[in-house]
Design a protein around this motif. Structure first.
Motif, PDB file in Angstrom:
ATOM      1  N   TRP A   6      46.073  35.661  44.972  1.00  0.00           N
ATOM      2  CA  TRP A   6      45.908  34.586  43.977  1.00  0.00           C
ATOM      3  C   TRP A   6      45.157  35.111  42.758  1.00  0.00           C
ATOM      4  O   TRP A   6      45.498  34.783  41.614  1.00  0.00           O
ATOM      5  CB  TRP A   6      45.159  33.418  44.603  1.00  0.00           C
ATOM      6  CG  TRP A   6      44.835  32.307  43.664  1.00  0.00           C
ATOM      7  CD1 TRP A   6      45.654  31.297  43.255  1.00  0.00           C
ATOM      8  CD2 TRP A   6      43.576  32.084  42.999  1.00  0.00           C
ATOM      9  NE1 TRP A   6      44.995  30.464  42.383  1.00  0.00           N
ATOM     10  CE2 TRP A   6      43.716  30.922  42.209  1.00  0.00           C
ATOM     11  CE3 TRP A   6      42.348  32.730  42.995  1.00  0.00           C
ATOM     12  CZ2 TRP A   6      42.686  30.410  41.431  1.00  0.00           C
ATOM     13  CZ3 TRP A   6      41.319  32.231  42.220  1.00  0.00           C
ATOM     14  CH2 TRP A   6      41.490  31.087  41.447  1.00  0.00           C
ATOM     15  N   VAL A   7      44.153  35.961  42.983  1.00  0.00           N
ATOM     16  CA  VAL A   7      43.399  36.558  41.876  1.00  0.00           C
ATOM     17  C   VAL A   7      44.322  37.415  41.017  1.00  0.00           C
ATOM     18  O   VAL A   7      44.335  37.309  39.785  1.00  0.00           O
ATOM     19  CB  VAL A   7      42.210  37.390  42.412  1.00  0.00           C
ATOM     20  CG1 VAL A   7      41.564  38.197  41.281  1.00  0.00           C
ATOM     21  CG2 VAL A   7      41.179  36.489  43.068  1.00  0.00           C
ATOM     22  N   ASN A  10      46.873  35.376  38.927  1.00  0.00           N
ATOM     23  CA  ASN A  10      46.337  34.536  37.853  1.00  0.00           C
ATOM     24  C   ASN A  10      45.422  35.298  36.899  1.00  0.00           C
ATOM     25  O   ASN A  10      44.716  34.689  36.097  1.00  0.00           O
ATOM     26  CB  ASN A  10      45.578  33.349  38.453  1.00  0.00           C
ATOM     27  CG  ASN A  10      46.495  32.361  39.141  1.00  0.00           C
ATOM     28  OD1 ASN A  10      47.083  31.487  38.505  1.00  0.00           O
ATOM     29  ND2 ASN A  10      46.629  32.489  40.454  1.00  0.00           N
ATOM     30  N   ALA A  11      45.457  36.615  36.960  1.00  0.00           N
ATOM     31  CA  ALA A  11      44.545  37.435  36.160  1.00  0.00           C
ATOM     32  C   ALA A  11      44.795  37.297  34.669  1.00  0.00           C
ATOM     33  O   ALA A  11      45.932  37.162  34.219  1.00  0.00           O
ATOM     34  CB  ALA A  11      44.676  38.891  36.561  1.00  0.00           C
ATOM     35  N   GLU A  12      43.716  37.339  33.924  1.00  0.00           N
ATOM     36  CA  GLU A  12      43.814  37.447  32.461  1.00  0.00           C
ATOM     37  C   GLU A  12      44.115  38.883  32.080  1.00  0.00           C
ATOM     38  O   GLU A  12      44.879  39.148  31.149  1.00  0.00           O
ATOM     39  CB  GLU A  12      42.501  36.994  31.825  1.00  0.00           C
ATOM     40  CG  GLU A  12      42.442  37.135  30.317  1.00  0.00           C
ATOM     41  CD  GLU A  12      41.123  36.678  29.739  1.00  0.00           C
ATOM     42  OE1 GLU A  12      40.456  37.494  29.071  1.00  0.00           O
ATOM     43  OE2 GLU A  12      40.751  35.504  29.950  1.00  0.00           O
ATOM     44  N   LYS A  47      40.046  40.681  35.605  1.00  0.00           N
ATOM     45  CA  LYS A  47      39.314  39.650  34.856  1.00  0.00           C
ATOM     46  C   LYS A  47      40.070  38.339  34.979  1.00  0.00           C
ATOM     47  O   LYS A  47      41.272  38.273  34.701  1.00  0.00           O
ATOM     48  CB  LYS A  47      39.178  40.048  33.389  1.00  0.00           C
ATOM     49  CG  LYS A  47      38.454  39.015  32.528  1.00  0.00           C
ATOM     50  CD  LYS A  47      38.358  39.493  31.081  1.00  0.00           C
ATOM     51  CE  LYS A  47      37.680  38.462  30.184  1.00  0.00           C
ATOM     52  NZ  LYS A  47      36.311  38.176  30.596  1.00  0.00           N
ATOM     53  N   MET A  48      39.360  37.294  35.391  1.00  0.00           N
ATOM     54  CA  MET A  48      39.974  35.978  35.524  1.00  0.00           C
ATOM     55  C   MET A  48      39.728  35.151  34.255  1.00  0.00           C
ATOM     56  O   MET A  48      38.696  35.291  33.594  1.00  0.00           O
ATOM     57  CB  MET A  48      39.394  35.247  36.729  1.00  0.00           C
ATOM     58  CG  MET A  48      39.761  35.880  38.054  1.00  0.00           C
ATOM     59  SD  MET A  48      41.524  35.757  38.407  1.00  0.00           S
ATOM     60  CE  MET A  48      41.636  34.038  38.922  1.00  0.00           C
ATOM     61  N   ASN A  57      42.204  24.457  42.222  1.00  0.00           N
ATOM     62  CA  ASN A  57      42.076  25.792  42.809  1.00  0.00           C
ATOM     63  C   ASN A  57      40.911  25.961  43.772  1.00  0.00           C
ATOM     64  O   ASN A  57      40.628  27.084  44.206  1.00  0.00           O
ATOM     65  CB  ASN A  57      41.926  26.821  41.676  1.00  0.00           C
ATOM     66  CG  ASN A  57      43.124  26.850  40.765  1.00  0.00           C
ATOM     67  OD1 ASN A  57      44.206  27.300  41.136  1.00  0.00           O
ATOM     68  ND2 ASN A  57      42.947  26.356  39.538  1.00  0.00           N
ATOM     69  N   TRP A 194      30.881  32.077  40.444  1.00  0.00           N
ATOM     70  CA  TRP A 194      31.567  31.205  39.502  1.00  0.00           C
ATOM     71  C   TRP A 194      30.656  30.053  39.109  1.00  0.00           C
ATOM     72  O   TRP A 194      29.698  29.706  39.806  1.00  0.00           O
ATOM     73  CB  TRP A 194      32.871  30.677  40.101  1.00  0.00           C
ATOM     74  CG  TRP A 194      32.733  30.165  41.509  1.00  0.00           C
ATOM     75  CD1 TRP A 194      32.902  30.868  42.671  1.00  0.00           C
ATOM     76  CD2 TRP A 194      32.338  28.850  41.903  1.00  0.00           C
ATOM     77  NE1 TRP A 194      32.649  30.096  43.762  1.00  0.00           N
ATOM     78  CE2 TRP A 194      32.307  28.836  43.322  1.00  0.00           C
ATOM     79  CE3 TRP A 194      32.009  27.691  41.220  1.00  0.00           C
ATOM     80  CZ2 TRP A 194      31.958  27.717  44.061  1.00  0.00           C
ATOM     81  CZ3 TRP A 194      31.658  26.560  41.954  1.00  0.00           C
ATOM     82  CH2 TRP A 194      31.634  26.587  43.356  1.00  0.00           C
ATOM     83  N   TRP A 204      34.148  32.383  35.472  1.00  0.00           N
ATOM     84  CA  TRP A 204      33.772  33.462  36.393  1.00  0.00           C
ATOM     85  C   TRP A 204      32.670  34.307  35.781  1.00  0.00           C
ATOM     86  O   TRP A 204      32.738  34.705  34.621  1.00  0.00           O
ATOM     87  CB  TRP A 204      34.992  34.326  36.703  1.00  0.00           C
ATOM     88  CG  TRP A 204      36.051  33.559  37.427  1.00  0.00           C
ATOM     89  CD1 TRP A 204      37.091  32.885  36.874  1.00  0.00           C
ATOM     90  CD2 TRP A 204      36.133  33.342  38.832  1.00  0.00           C
ATOM     91  NE1 TRP A 204      37.835  32.266  37.846  1.00  0.00           N
ATOM     92  CE2 TRP A 204      37.273  32.530  39.064  1.00  0.00           C
ATOM     93  CE3 TRP A 204      35.371  33.759  39.933  1.00  0.00           C
ATOM     94  CZ2 TRP A 204      37.656  32.130  40.342  1.00  0.00           C
ATOM     95  CZ3 TRP A 204      35.751  33.372  41.201  1.00  0.00           C
ATOM     96  CH2 TRP A 204      36.880  32.571  41.394  1.00  0.00           C
ATOM     97  N   ASP A 207      33.736  40.339  36.607  1.00  0.00           N
ATOM     98  CA  ASP A 207      35.087  40.735  37.008  1.00  0.00           C
ATOM     99  C   ASP A 207      35.134  41.072  38.498  1.00  0.00           C
ATOM    100  O   ASP A 207      34.127  41.430  39.105  1.00  0.00           O
ATOM    101  CB  ASP A 207      35.545  41.961  36.216  1.00  0.00           C
ATOM    102  CG  ASP A 207      35.620  41.702  34.727  1.00  0.00           C
ATOM    103  OD1 ASP A 207      35.731  40.522  34.339  1.00  0.00           O
ATOM    104  OD2 ASP A 207      35.565  42.683  33.956  1.00  0.00           O
TER     105      ASP A 207
END
Length: 214
Positions: A6-7, A10-12, A47-48, A57, A194, A204, A207
């Motif tokens: 999931w991380v 959905n990462a930036e 990085k989220m 979530n 978080w 968050w 990282d």
């Protein structure tokens, strides 16, 4: 629930480091000496984004808090959105028939090369390009091809990868996963906390850092 996947999904941003550890010294006469210490382990810094809703979530976030730094999970880049990184770049119409063999003779000669067999296509066709990903059989280890591989007239040929092959040498040839089909076993070594900001928004505090499990 696959919290680490999931991380990744959905990462930036995702930073990848698979370089080996290098020891380097500079002598008094300014000569530089370098030696590889190995350790070419895959490392992912993730990085989220800020802006995800806690209400949507919180199950994943609770699972992250539970898994934390304790357990390994399998992650991959299966979607076409990651073709820029993991997509197969060779010219073979199918990679399913190609085989991987790493036996004792190869291990004694060059630990970074395996024998590619059952190659499809015409002589001269590009089977792999530098940067293609392969994963032999049921192995958990992923390798990156380091140079262009074209089909020759021989039924097999040696292919170089980015690090020493970690499989136990064997005379048995196995099929390979290629490109988007590969996956890594990783453990989190830095797991950010978080904060809920404004209403229902997760921020968050740092990282994620994941290391490949060897």
């Amino acid at each position: 629930m696959a919290s680490f996947q999931w991380v990744f999904d959905n990462a930036e941003s995702i930073s990848v480091n698979k370089r080996p550890i290098v020891s380097q010294t500079i002598a008094r006469d300014q000569r530089v000496r370098s030696i590889s210490r190995g350790g070419a382990v895959w490392r992912f810094t993730v990085k989220m984004p800020t802006g995800m809703r806690w209400s949507d979530n919180r199950g994943y976030i609770e699972d992250i808090d539970t898994v934390n730094l304790l357990k390994a999970e399998t992650v991959s880049f299966p979607s076409t959105g990651y073709d820029w990184y993991t997509g197969y770049r060779g010219a073979a119409t199918s990679t399913a028939t190609m085989t991987f063999k790493y036996n004792a003779a190869q291990a004694a000669s060059d630990t970074t090369k395996f024998e590619l067999g059952n190659m499809p296509g015409a002589v001269g066709s590009a089977l792999f390009k530098a940067g293609d990903l392969i994963q032999p059989g049921s192995s958990k280890y992923v390798y990156m091809v380091r140079e262009l591989v074209t089909k020759g007239s021989s039924p097999t040929q040696l292919v170089g990868v980015h690090r020493s092959i970690l499989e136990t040498p064997s005379d048995t040839a196995v099929t390979m996963k290629v490109g988007n089909a590969v996956s890594w076993s990783v453990i989190c070594v830095e797991c950010p906390t978080w904060t809920i900001v404004e209403r229902d928004i997760v921020a968050w505090n740092g990282d994620f850092l994941f290391y490949e499990v060897l």
